[in-house]
Design a protein around this motif. Sequence first.
Motif, PDB file in Angstrom:
ATOM      1  N   ASN A  31      35.758  23.609  34.975  1.00  0.00           N
ATOM      2  CA  ASN A  31      34.797  24.508  33.941  1.00  0.00           C
ATOM      3  C   ASN A  31      34.346  25.639  34.549  1.00  0.00           C
ATOM      4  O   ASN A  31      33.564  26.368  33.874  1.00  0.00           O
ATOM      5  N   SER A  32      34.661  26.235  35.734  1.00  0.00           N
ATOM      6  CA  SER A  32      34.235  27.123  36.338  1.00  0.00           C
ATOM      7  C   SER A  32      34.924  27.511  37.476  1.00  0.00           C
ATOM      8  O   SER A  32      35.742  26.835  38.122  1.00  0.00           O
ATOM      9  N   GLY A  33      34.756  28.861  37.876  1.00  0.00           N
ATOM     10  CA  GLY A  33      35.412  29.457  39.502  1.00  0.00           C
ATOM     11  C   GLY A  33      35.123  28.391  40.335  1.00  0.00           C
ATOM     12  O   GLY A  33      35.885  28.308  41.357  1.00  0.00           O
ATOM     13  N   SER A  34      33.909  28.271  40.465  1.00  0.00           N
ATOM     14  CA  SER A  34      33.056  27.457  41.513  1.00  0.00           C
ATOM     15  C   SER A  34      34.045  25.959  41.492  1.00  0.00           C
ATOM     16  O   SER A  34      34.474  25.594  42.867  1.00  0.00           O
ATOM     17  N   GLU A  35      34.084  25.348  40.577  1.00  0.00           N
ATOM     18  CA  GLU A  35      34.951  24.284  40.463  1.00  0.00           C
ATOM     19  C   GLU A  35      36.372  24.400  41.004  1.00  0.00           C
ATOM     20  O   GLU A  35      36.867  23.577  41.321  1.00  0.00           O
ATOM     21  N   SER A  36      37.009  25.460  40.479  1.00  0.00           N
ATOM     22  CA  SER A  36      38.443  25.734  40.993  1.00  0.00           C
ATOM     23  C   SER A  36      38.427  25.684  42.436  1.00  0.00           C
ATOM     24  O   SER A  36      39.238  25.208  42.999  1.00  0.00           O
ATOM     25  N   ASN A  37      37.636  26.391  42.990  1.00  0.00           N
ATOM     26  CA  ASN A  37      37.393  26.820  44.355  1.00  0.00           C
ATOM     27  C   ASN A  37      37.187  25.471  45.331  1.00  0.00           C
ATOM     28  O   ASN A  37      38.197  24.836  46.048  1.00  0.00           O
ATOM     29  N   GLU A  38      36.365  24.619  44.616  1.00  0.00           N
ATOM     30  CA  GLU A  38      36.110  23.462  45.363  1.00  0.00           C
ATOM     31  C   GLU A  38      36.873  22.356  45.192  1.00  0.00           C
ATOM     32  O   GLU A  38      37.459  21.849  46.218  1.00  0.00           O
TER      33      GLU A  38
ATOM     34  N   ALA B  27      41.143  33.447  49.798  1.00  0.00           N
ATOM     35  CA  ALA B  27      40.605  34.946  49.766  1.00  0.00           C
ATOM     36  C   ALA B  27      40.849  35.452  48.365  1.00  0.00           C
ATOM     37  O   ALA B  27      41.808  34.925  47.684  1.00  0.00           O
ATOM     38  N   GLU B  28      40.003  36.349  47.834  1.00  0.00           N
ATOM     39  CA  GLU B  28      40.176  37.022  46.838  1.00  0.00           C
ATOM     40  C   GLU B  28      41.128  38.336  46.777  1.00  0.00           C
ATOM     41  O   GLU B  28      40.919  38.926  47.740  1.00  0.00           O
ATOM     42  N   PRO B  29      42.138  38.307  46.145  1.00  0.00           N
ATOM     43  CA  PRO B  29      43.016  39.693  46.330  1.00  0.00           C
ATOM     44  C   PRO B  29      42.170  40.861  46.307  1.00  0.00           C
ATOM     45  O   PRO B  29      42.541  41.842  47.145  1.00  0.00           O
TER      46      PRO B  29
ATOM     47  N   ALA C 214      39.742  31.168  36.371  1.00  0.00           N
ATOM     48  CA  ALA C 214      38.618  30.947  35.682  1.00  0.00           C
ATOM     49  C   ALA C 214      38.387  32.030  34.603  1.00  0.00           C
ATOM     50  O   ALA C 214      39.316  32.634  34.292  1.00  0.00           O
ATOM     51  N   LYS C 215      37.380  32.400  34.397  1.00  0.00           N
ATOM     52  CA  LYS C 215      36.971  33.631  33.413  1.00  0.00           C
ATOM     53  C   LYS C 215      37.629  34.090  32.394  1.00  0.00           C
ATOM     54  O   LYS C 215      37.481  33.549  31.354  1.00  0.00           O
ATOM     55  N   ALA C 216      38.658  34.764  32.727  1.00  0.00           N
ATOM     56  CA  ALA C 216      39.357  35.762  31.696  1.00  0.00           C
ATOM     57  C   ALA C 216      40.566  34.577  31.129  1.00  0.00           C
ATOM     58  O   ALA C 216      41.083  34.929  30.032  1.00  0.00           O
TER      59      ALA C 216
ATOM     60  N   ALA D  38      33.408  37.802  50.837  1.00  0.00           N
ATOM     61  CA  ALA D  38      33.969  37.087  49.893  1.00  0.00           C
ATOM     62  C   ALA D  38      32.798  36.516  48.865  1.00  0.00           C
ATOM     63  O   ALA D  38      31.880  36.121  49.287  1.00  0.00           O
ATOM     64  N   TYR D  39      32.981  36.334  47.667  1.00  0.00           N
ATOM     65  CA  TYR D  39      32.328  35.377  46.719  1.00  0.00           C
ATOM     66  C   TYR D  39      33.167  34.323  46.265  1.00  0.00           C
ATOM     67  O   TYR D  39      34.264  34.510  45.535  1.00  0.00           O
ATOM     68  N   HIS D  40      32.648  33.035  46.418  1.00  0.00           N
ATOM     69  CA  HIS D  40      33.339  32.102  45.987  1.00  0.00           C
ATOM     70  C   HIS D  40      32.987  30.785  44.834  1.00  0.00           C
ATOM     71  O   HIS D  40      33.519  29.975  44.581  1.00  0.00           O
ATOM     72  N   GLY D  41      31.572  31.263  44.612  1.00  0.00           N
ATOM     73  CA  GLY D  41      31.040  30.320  43.767  1.00  0.00           C
ATOM     74  C   GLY D  41      29.437  29.846  44.348  1.00  0.00           C
ATOM     75  O   GLY D  41      28.950  30.216  45.479  1.00  0.00           O
ATOM     76  N   GLY D  42      28.980  28.942  43.389  1.00  0.00           N
ATOM     77  CA  GLY D  42      27.598  28.518  43.645  1.00  0.00           C
ATOM     78  C   GLY D  42      27.680  27.053  43.958  1.00  0.00           C
ATOM     79  O   GLY D  42      26.408  26.717  44.229  1.00  0.00           O
TER      80      GLY D  42
ATOM     81  N   LEU E 267      30.667  39.450  32.929  1.00  0.00           N
ATOM     82  CA  LEU E 267      30.828  39.095  34.496  1.00  0.00           C
ATOM     83  C   LEU E 267      32.235  38.918  34.787  1.00  0.00           C
ATOM     84  O   LEU E 267      32.693  37.843  34.903  1.00  0.00           O
ATOM     85  N   TRP E 268      32.948  40.000  34.269  1.00  0.00           N
ATOM     86  CA  TRP E 268      34.368  40.277  34.898  1.00  0.00           C
ATOM     87  C   TRP E 268      35.116  39.177  34.122  1.00  0.00           C
ATOM     88  O   TRP E 268      36.414  38.878  34.375  1.00  0.00           O
ATOM     89  N   ASN E 269      34.738  38.856  33.100  1.00  0.00           N
ATOM     90  CA  ASN E 269      35.352  37.729  32.116  1.00  0.00           C
ATOM     91  C   ASN E 269      35.758  38.155  30.735  1.00  0.00           C
ATOM     92  O   ASN E 269      36.918  37.612  30.394  1.00  0.00           O
TER      93      ASN E 269
ATOM     94  N   ALA F   2      44.711  31.519  46.805  1.00  0.00           N
ATOM     95  CA  ALA F   2      44.269  32.681  46.316  1.00  0.00           C
ATOM     96  C   ALA F   2      43.273  32.596  45.234  1.00  0.00           C
ATOM     97  O   ALA F   2      43.613  31.820  44.149  1.00  0.00           O
ATOM     98  N   ASP F   3      42.107  33.117  45.490  1.00  0.00           N
ATOM     99  CA  ASP F   3      40.970  32.970  44.615  1.00  0.00           C
ATOM    100  C   ASP F   3      40.936  34.079  43.473  1.00  0.00           C
ATOM    101  O   ASP F   3      40.560  35.308  43.700  1.00  0.00           O
ATOM    102  N   GLU F   4      41.876  34.097  42.400  1.00  0.00           N
ATOM    103  CA  GLU F   4      41.825  35.015  41.324  1.00  0.00           C
ATOM    104  C   GLU F   4      41.131  34.967  40.244  1.00  0.00           C
ATOM    105  O   GLU F   4      41.463  34.881  39.228  1.00  0.00           O
ATOM    106  N   VAL F   5      39.940  34.185  40.537  1.00  0.00           N
ATOM    107  CA  VAL F   5      39.047  33.920  39.357  1.00  0.00           C
ATOM    108  C   VAL F   5      38.616  35.140  38.798  1.00  0.00           C
ATOM    109  O   VAL F   5      38.525  35.185  37.392  1.00  0.00           O
ATOM    110  N   ILE F   6      38.743  36.452  39.553  1.00  0.00           N
ATOM    111  CA  ILE F   6      38.398  37.713  38.821  1.00  0.00           C
ATOM    112  C   ILE F   6      39.778  38.612  38.652  1.00  0.00           C
ATOM    113  O   ILE F   6      39.770  38.931  37.436  1.00  0.00           O
ATOM    114  N   THR F   7      40.731  38.294  39.537  1.00  0.00           N
ATOM    115  CA  THR F   7      41.851  38.979  39.254  1.00  0.00           C
ATOM    116  C   THR F   7      42.926  38.620  38.521  1.00  0.00           C
ATOM    117  O   THR F   7      43.791  39.214  38.079  1.00  0.00           O
TER     118      THR F   7
HETATM  119  C1  LIG Z   1      36.164  35.318  42.877  1.00  0.00           C
HETATM  120  C2  LIG Z   1      35.203  34.420  42.561  1.00  0.00           C
HETATM  121  N1  LIG Z   1      35.615  33.118  42.549  1.00  0.00           N
HETATM  122  C3  LIG Z   1      34.639  32.154  42.157  1.00  0.00           C
HETATM  123  C4  LIG Z   1      33.565  32.439  41.250  1.00  0.00           C
HETATM  124  C5  LIG Z   1      32.671  31.617  40.746  1.00  0.00           C
HETATM  125  O1  LIG Z   1      32.964  31.329  39.443  1.00  0.00           O
HETATM  126  P1  LIG Z   1      31.780  30.620  38.379  1.00  0.00           P
HETATM  127  O2  LIG Z   1      30.748  31.632  38.531  1.00  0.00           O
HETATM  128  O3  LIG Z   1      32.543  30.506  37.027  1.00  0.00           O
HETATM  129  O4  LIG Z   1      31.598  29.212  39.214  1.00  0.00           O
HETATM  130  C6  LIG Z   1      33.238  33.700  41.094  1.00  0.00           C
HETATM  131  C7  LIG Z   1      32.281  34.327  40.072  1.00  0.00           C
HETATM  132  O5  LIG Z   1      32.050  35.576  39.771  1.00  0.00           O
HETATM  133  C8  LIG Z   1      33.891  34.699  41.577  1.00  0.00           C
HETATM  134  O6  LIG Z   1      34.013  36.189  41.306  1.00  0.00           O
END
Ligand SMILES: Cc1ncc(COP(=O)(O)O)c(C=O)c1O
Length: 452
Positions: free
Chosen positions: A118-125, A222-224, A284-286, A152-156, A59-61, A255-260
């Motif tokens: 613990n996750s990208g969602s928590e980082s953005n929140e 924004a995600e780059p 997060a992720k990588a 955009a995708y920023h989390g769950g 998952l990009w990670n 900047a949401d660099e959870v993927i980049t």
């Molecule tokens: C750009 C971006 N931000 C946030 C998230 C959310 O991360 P997580 O699934 O670790 O909560 C993702 C998940 O794919 C993502 O791609």
Amino acid sequence: MTTIDEATIAGLVQQDLAHLIHPQYYAPEHGNPVIFDHGEGVWLTDVRGKRYIDALSSLWNVAVGHGRTELADAAAEQMRKLAFSNSYTGFSNVPAIQLAAKVSELVYDNLEGVFFTNSGSESNEGAFKAARFFWNLRGRPSKVKIIARERAYHGGTLTTTAMTGLPAFWKYFGPFSGDVVHTAKPVALECDCTPNTDGECGHWLEAAILREGADTVAAFIAEPVKGAGGVWTPSDDYFRVIREICDRYEVLFIADEVITGFGRTGRWFALERFGVQPDILSIAKAITSGYVPMGAFIVSAEIMEALQTLPTESRFMHAYTNSAHPTAAAVGLRNLRIMEEEHLVENAAAMGDRLGDGLRRALGGQGHVANIRNLGLIAGFTLVADAERGTPYEAAQGIGRQVATHMREQGQVITRFVGDQIVLAPPLVIRPEEIDHIVGAIEAAVRAVTAG
Ligand SMILES: Cc1ncc(COP(=O)(O)O)c(C=O)c1O
């Protein structure tokens, strides 16, 4: 080589259907699942012994690839010594301190303070909470909104679901807070910007700030490169325009660099290419290559200074039990050492060029592919019924699913489709011949599916 017998596999499938609620759940998808068993490098092997190239780094990670015993050893060593201790009020631990220092060294110069999640969602929140908190400290309590982008995708979590600009993720989960809003193409937009590959330009943000009132806006996120929304790359001037607009209207840029983040685009962090620095960075992720969950938001020196000089009654009351988890931090440190020692950021740049060139060569004249794009080792392209006329496929044809299925079943390559978009983000350890394998599988799949 069969690793598990058929009766056992059938039992596992039954238990999966009975008990496991998967992300983006739709039960019929799990009637005949690929159940992974082990992995090595860019390769994954399922329980029947069939091998696939993992062309989305799972998952990009999984940046450093599968089966890295160094990371298993780092986790085991830390667990034997101190698996967990808390980092609240006056406590800390060695790997978390070291990882915060290492991450601060790698990210943009202006960023200083790391809060582990613990996750990208928590980082953005957390990034959003930090932005609001900062404006309150500055005596600007009306700055509460966040502007996010379409696709955009920023989390769950509930708030990051609202930030996400993909309506498929909203259904039956609303209503959402009205303080999360999106950019939209302004009516009669006239500007000389080069648009991003999905057509958005920096002035969409300006129009949104003016629509909402700058005094009400805390931050823009924004995600780059928009990832889960289909891999949409920015124009060369987009983020410079964004930075100027954010400065002009006193809006923090997250900047949401959870993927980049961590090498994906051929730079440690994607905005380096454009000479732009965010006020808050989500990662997060990588950071751990997915071996254990971890993320962070990282704030500018200005925000850090504000946090370091709080009066007791205004404590930053944001917390997770597992923030600065020692085992996750030990894995993160070892993972970043692998990236440095094996020059994986440089490899991502070189292999990204090979992937982009390969896709353009193989698919450019196909007649059914448009908008081939990549930034380092993150790439995407659009399947179209007629490339010359730009006619899209009917949604009911499920063309993306057909191509991805062919790639997996015939070409031994696993990746994702988002509607008509095929997206790719293989591990940063990938080798030239593995890139060529992916391109060959894509070419064959597109040919076979679009010929019908
Ligand atoms: C750009 C971006 N931000 C946030 C998230 C959310 O991360 P997580 O699934 O670790 O909560 C993702 C998940 O794919 C993502 O791609």
